[in-house]
Design a protein around this motif. Sequence first.
Motif, mmCIF file in Angstrom:
data_model
loop_
_atom_site.group_PDB
_atom_site.id
_atom_site.type_symbol
_atom_site.label_atom_id
_atom_site.label_comp_id
_atom_site.label_asym_id
_atom_site.label_seq_id
_atom_site.Cartn_x
_atom_site.Cartn_y
_atom_site.Cartn_z
ATOM 1 N N SER A 180 -7.301 3.072 1.474
ATOM 2 C CA SER A 180 -5.962 2.994 2.077
ATOM 3 C C SER A 180 -5.504 1.536 2.177
ATOM 4 C CB SER A 180 -5.904 3.697 3.439
ATOM 5 O OG SER A 180 -6.546 2.970 4.456
ATOM 6 N N ALA A 213 -4.337 0.667 -1.335
ATOM 7 C CA ALA A 213 -3.022 1.279 -1.596
ATOM 8 C C ALA A 213 -1.924 0.546 -0.827
ATOM 9 C CB ALA A 213 -3.048 2.760 -1.228
ATOM 10 N N LEU A 214 -2.208 0.138 0.407
ATOM 11 C CA LEU A 214 -1.228 -0.602 1.204
ATOM 12 C C LEU A 214 -0.889 -1.927 0.532
ATOM 13 C CD1 LEU A 214 0.404 -0.797 3.878
ATOM 14 C CD2 LEU A 214 -1.590 -1.948 4.853
ATOM 15 N N SER A 267 -1.101 -2.584 -2.625
ATOM 16 C CA SER A 267 -0.335 -2.255 -3.830
ATOM 17 C C SER A 267 1.128 -1.973 -3.500
ATOM 18 C CB SER A 267 -0.953 -1.037 -4.522
ATOM 19 O OG SER A 267 -0.186 -0.654 -5.634
ATOM 20 N N GLU A 268 1.348 -1.236 -2.413
ATOM 21 C CA GLU A 268 2.706 -0.827 -2.040
ATOM 22 C C GLU A 268 3.504 -1.927 -1.348
ATOM 23 O OE1 GLU A 268 4.935 2.362 0.912
ATOM 24 O OE2 GLU A 268 2.882 2.790 0.279
ATOM 25 N N MET A 269 2.879 -2.655 -0.415
ATOM 26 C CA MET A 269 3.639 -3.566 0.439
ATOM 27 C C MET A 269 3.282 -5.043 0.264
ATOM 28 S SD MET A 269 3.881 -1.363 3.974
ATOM 29 C CE MET A 269 5.155 -2.410 4.670
ATOM 30 N N ASN A 315 -6.646 -3.602 -6.056
ATOM 31 C CA ASN A 315 -5.614 -4.527 -5.603
ATOM 32 C C ASN A 315 -6.085 -5.546 -4.575
ATOM 33 O OD1 ASN A 315 -3.339 -3.185 -7.056
ATOM 34 N ND2 ASN A 315 -4.036 -1.477 -5.798
ATOM 35 N N THR A 341 -2.169 3.772 5.004
ATOM 36 C CA THR A 341 -1.022 4.250 4.217
ATOM 37 C C THR A 341 -0.164 5.209 5.029
ATOM 38 O OG1 THR A 341 -2.329 6.060 3.254
ATOM 39 C CG2 THR A 341 -2.200 3.988 2.000
ATOM 40 N N GLU A 356 2.544 6.528 7.768
ATOM 41 C CA GLU A 356 3.859 5.991 8.123
ATOM 42 C C GLU A 356 3.816 5.136 9.397
ATOM 43 O OE1 GLU A 356 7.356 4.608 7.621
ATOM 44 O OE2 GLU A 356 6.391 5.826 6.107
ATOM 45 N N LYS A 393 2.513 1.684 8.308
ATOM 46 C CA LYS A 393 3.499 0.942 7.512
ATOM 47 C C LYS A 393 4.693 0.528 8.370
ATOM 48 C CE LYS A 393 3.508 4.011 4.122
ATOM 49 N NZ LYS A 393 3.764 4.671 2.826
#
Length: 182
Positions: free
Chosen positions: A86, A89-90, A92-94, A125, A168, A170, A173
């Motif tokens: 997670s 992924a975080l 990668s996303e943010m 990442n 990851t 909500e 984030k």
Amino acid sequence: MLRSALLYTALLFGANAAFAGPVDWQAAKDAGLVKLVPAEEPAPVSDIAFTDPEGGTHSLADYKGKVVLLNFWATWCAPCREEMPSLDALQSEMGGEDFEVVAIATGRNAPEKIDRFYAETGLQNLPVLLDPRQQLARAMGVVGLPVTVLIDREGREVARLLGEADWTSEPAKAVIRQLVAD
């Protein structure tokens, strides 16, 4: 159920830069980050150096100006194995100009074990960062793993979470968006 929906909505609106303001820590806890503990007074983080596998030296001061999610982990830590995807992924996303996930393997973590850990958990990442003698972890009061520390743009600890979390989610984030917008 209605209360949860209202809190989730409040988190979403609170995370919007147009509604920027202080982080709503209680809403984050109520929405699922129950182990997240805000600092009573944000305090500067340690400047003790950590390394990478090539021998490069880094410090948390390198990230000043960014919001940082600092995570201490180890290859032998079962909850870390659950949490690290997670965090990857975080990032990668943010991750980017305003925010970065900094995951540091603390203690004895052989390079081949770290490589195997990254491969088995699918991490792509997050750079490999090391605190082999646990100097940074000790200076930051880490006594168990995993531990995650949220650091504001000024390099101050603003919250801490002991144990694993779904970064990851909500609520997680939303907290990060609020810190970035602040």
